[in-house]
Design a protein around this motif. Structure first.
Motif, PDB file in Angstrom:
ATOM      1  N   GLY A  75       0.877  -1.137  -0.071  1.00 32.79           N
ATOM      2  CA  GLY A  75       0.066  -0.094   0.142  1.00 32.79           C
ATOM      3  C   GLY A  75       0.967   1.309   0.012  1.00 32.79           C
ATOM      4  N   SER A  76       0.494   2.320  -0.826  1.00 30.35           N
ATOM      5  CA  SER A  76       1.114   3.518  -0.864  1.00 30.35           C
ATOM      6  C   SER A  76       0.204   4.667  -0.870  1.00 30.35           C
ATOM      7  N   LEU A  77       0.410   5.472   0.141  1.00 34.43           N
ATOM      8  CA  LEU A  77      -0.238   6.707   0.366  1.00 34.43           C
ATOM      9  C   LEU A  77       0.727   8.079  -0.054  1.00 34.43           C
ATOM     10  N   ALA A  78       0.220   8.669  -1.455  1.00 38.62           N
ATOM     11  CA  ALA A  78       1.161   9.610  -1.713  1.00 38.62           C
ATOM     12  C   ALA A  78       0.432  11.036  -1.790  1.00 38.62           C
ATOM     13  N   PHE A  79       1.074  12.237  -1.437  1.00 40.90           N
ATOM     14  CA  PHE A  79       0.659  13.376  -1.454  1.00 40.90           C
ATOM     15  C   PHE A  79       1.102  13.993  -2.568  1.00 40.90           C
ATOM     16  N   HIS A  80       0.338  14.849  -3.448  1.00 48.89           N
ATOM     17  CA  HIS A  80       0.865  15.449  -4.612  1.00 48.89           C
ATOM     18  C   HIS A  80       0.003  16.902  -4.790  1.00 48.89           C
ATOM     19  N   GLY A  81       0.762  17.967  -4.280  1.00 49.13           N
ATOM     20  CA  GLY A  81      -0.156  19.107  -3.974  1.00 49.13           C
ATOM     21  C   GLY A  81      -1.464  19.074  -3.149  1.00 49.13           C
ATOM     22  N   ASP A  82      -2.480  19.336  -3.674  1.00 47.19           N
ATOM     23  CA  ASP A  82      -3.605  19.214  -3.009  1.00 47.19           C
ATOM     24  C   ASP A  82      -4.351  17.938  -3.336  1.00 47.19           C
ATOM     25  N   VAL A  88      -4.419  13.438  -3.112  1.00 50.26           N
ATOM     26  CA  VAL A  88      -3.956  12.477  -2.401  1.00 50.26           C
ATOM     27  C   VAL A  88      -4.237  11.071  -3.233  1.00 50.26           C
ATOM     28  N   VAL A  89      -3.267  10.171  -3.317  1.00 45.35           N
ATOM     29  CA  VAL A  89      -3.141   9.178  -4.220  1.00 45.35           C
ATOM     30  C   VAL A  89      -2.998   7.993  -3.372  1.00 45.35           C
ATOM     31  N   LEU A  90      -3.785   6.846  -3.391  1.00 42.64           N
ATOM     32  CA  LEU A  90      -3.719   5.583  -2.328  1.00 42.64           C
ATOM     33  C   LEU A  90      -3.625   4.567  -3.541  1.00 42.64           C
ATOM     34  N   THR A  91      -2.596   3.638  -3.490  1.00 45.03           N
ATOM     35  CA  THR A  91      -2.477   2.591  -4.519  1.00 45.03           C
ATOM     36  C   THR A  91      -2.248   1.356  -3.555  1.00 45.03           C
ATOM     37  N   VAL A  92      -3.044   0.203  -4.084  1.00 45.59           N
ATOM     38  CA  VAL A  92      -3.010  -0.890  -3.128  1.00 45.59           C
ATOM     39  C   VAL A  92      -2.889  -2.025  -4.292  1.00 45.59           C
ATOM     40  N   ALA A  93      -1.479  -2.726  -4.134  1.00 40.87           N
ATOM     41  CA  ALA A  93      -1.126  -3.659  -5.227  1.00 40.87           C
ATOM     42  C   ALA A  93      -0.882  -5.134  -4.579  1.00 40.87           C
ATOM     43  N   ASP A  94      -1.257  -6.160  -5.210  1.00 39.77           N
ATOM     44  CA  ASP A  94      -1.022  -7.460  -4.655  1.00 39.77           C
ATOM     45  C   ASP A  94      -0.159  -8.481  -5.675  1.00 39.77           C
TER      46      ASP A  94
END
Length: 392
Positions: free
Chosen positions: A321-328, A330-336
């Motif tokens: 899982g990755s929670l990334a903040f870009h400006g205003d 937010v991107v959450l990626t869940v990869a298996d």
């Protein structure tokens, strides 16, 4: 599922606005001081002084118990008594300063008895002022009109402001009723989804266990070794069903975990899968921003769904899982690293859970995509604004 009744939202009676209370006490004190100053210059009969003192005490005593929303009983009657008491301050000797108290009383009547009743009372009040100026003080018609018109104008202003406050209160109560209804529908939707998913996972295990035990019972005399094989298979399936149930319990924990919110809540959810046979890693990229509560909930549900799908359908060994903040944003990626959509049972990739999450993401101004990864496995990606338009 029968619909649960939605209780009507009812805001508590919090009393008058603070500024209105300040005005009341200032005007009340000014009325008493001006009256005392007038007595020092021109003494009045003892009876009139006593009447004014009793009148002032009644006004003071009623103020703390006045209701500020529709009610019945003695408190509703207290609003009318308070209005009469403020009006008679002028008759017992006040030098017109008390009229602000009367206007406050008119506003209180509008809160308790409605705008129509308050309008009737204002009309009667204006007639009373006009009559008292002519009869009690012996002034002519022009003087009576001159003193009545300001009272009517200020009363109309007070009623206008009170009407605006009542409309705002009504809209707020309506909004709370709608929120209660939305909460009920959301709970019902989640229950339906959980019921379907648990039926697919736990129901499958229990069905196979039942068949295995029936076979063991049928083979117990003719083929004892086969019967024991069926029992061992039932035991293995029971352990899997128990592990699946524990995963469900962990995945359905609430958003605020031991006081954590935002990325901390997501990390806590990821850590809750330790010891289940599924390796979960979670990272935060970029400077973390404060998140809108609705956005937080969508992110939490996306991670929850990604982890649950990896357990139930993908046969994955690890989820990242990755929670990334870009400006205003937010991107959450869940990869298996599991089988991906093509290798699943046909429903996991585009099932109810992901469709529901896509709708939730759209509702807060974001997007959700899901599909097979080029190197194998399955990925869910949610891109959302840090704050929704409604919140900003």
């Amino acid at each position: 599922m029968p619909r649960l009744p939605v209780p009507a939202a009812r805001l508590p009676d919090t009393g008058p606005p603070l500024l209105l209370s300040v005005v009341f006490w200032v005007v009340l004190a000014a009325t008493a001081l001006v009256y005392a100053a007038a007595l020092s210059v021109s003494p009045a009969p003892v009876g009139q002084v006593v009447a004014f003192g009793v009148n002032l005490a009644v006004v003071t005593g009623l103020w703390p118990v006045l209701p500020w929303r529709r009610t019945r009983g003695w408190r509703a009657a207290a609003a009318v008594v308070f209005l009469v008491a403020t009006f008679t301050l002028g008759i017992t000797g006040s030098n017109e300063i008390h009229q602000l108290l009367t206007l406050i009383a008119v506003a209180n009547v509008a809160f308790v008895h409605g705008m129509r009743a308050a309008g009737v009372i204002v009309g009667c009040l204006c007639c009373g002022v006009f009559t008292s100026v002519m009869v009690l003080y012996g002034h002519d018609v022009l003087d009576a009109v001159g003193q009545t018109v300001p009272v009517a104008v200020f009363a109309a202003f007070v009623l206008g402001m009170t009407s605006a406050v009542l409309e705002a209160r009504r809209r707020r109560e309506e909004a709370q009723r709608l929120l209660a209804r939305i909460r009920e529908l959301t709970i019902a939707q989640e229950r339906a989804r959980m019921g379907a998913e648990m039926h697919d996972s736990l129901g499958h295990h229990l069905t196979v266990i039942k068949l295995a035990l029936e076979n063991a019972e049928r083979f117990r005399t003719r083929r004892p070794e086969s019967a024991w094989d069926e029992v061992r298979q039932a035991k293995d399936l029971t352990r899997q069903a128990l592990l699946d149930a524990r995963r469900w319990v962990r995945a359905l924990r609430p958003l605020a975990l031991d006081g954590h919110v935002g990325s901390a809540a997501l990390q806590q959810l990821a850590a809750s899968f330790d010891g289940t046979g599924l390796g979960v890693s979670f990272e935060v990229v970029g400077g973390e921003l404060p998140l809108d509560p609705d956005v937080e909930l969508v992110l939490y549900r996306v991670l929850q769904e990604g982890l649950a799908n990896a357990v139930r359908h993908a046969g994955a060994r690890h989820v990242r899982g990755s929670l990334a903040f870009h400006g205003d944003r937010v991107v959450l990626t869940v990869a298996d690293d599991g089988r991906g959509r093509d290798g699943r049972d046909g429903r996991a990739g585009g099932g109810f859970g992901l469709r529901s999450l896509a709708e939730r993401a759209g509702a807060v101004g974001g997007t959700l995509t899901a599909g097979d990864r080029p190197g194998g496995g399955f990925e869910v990606r949610a891109e959302l604004p840090a704050w929704t338009r409604a919140a900003s």
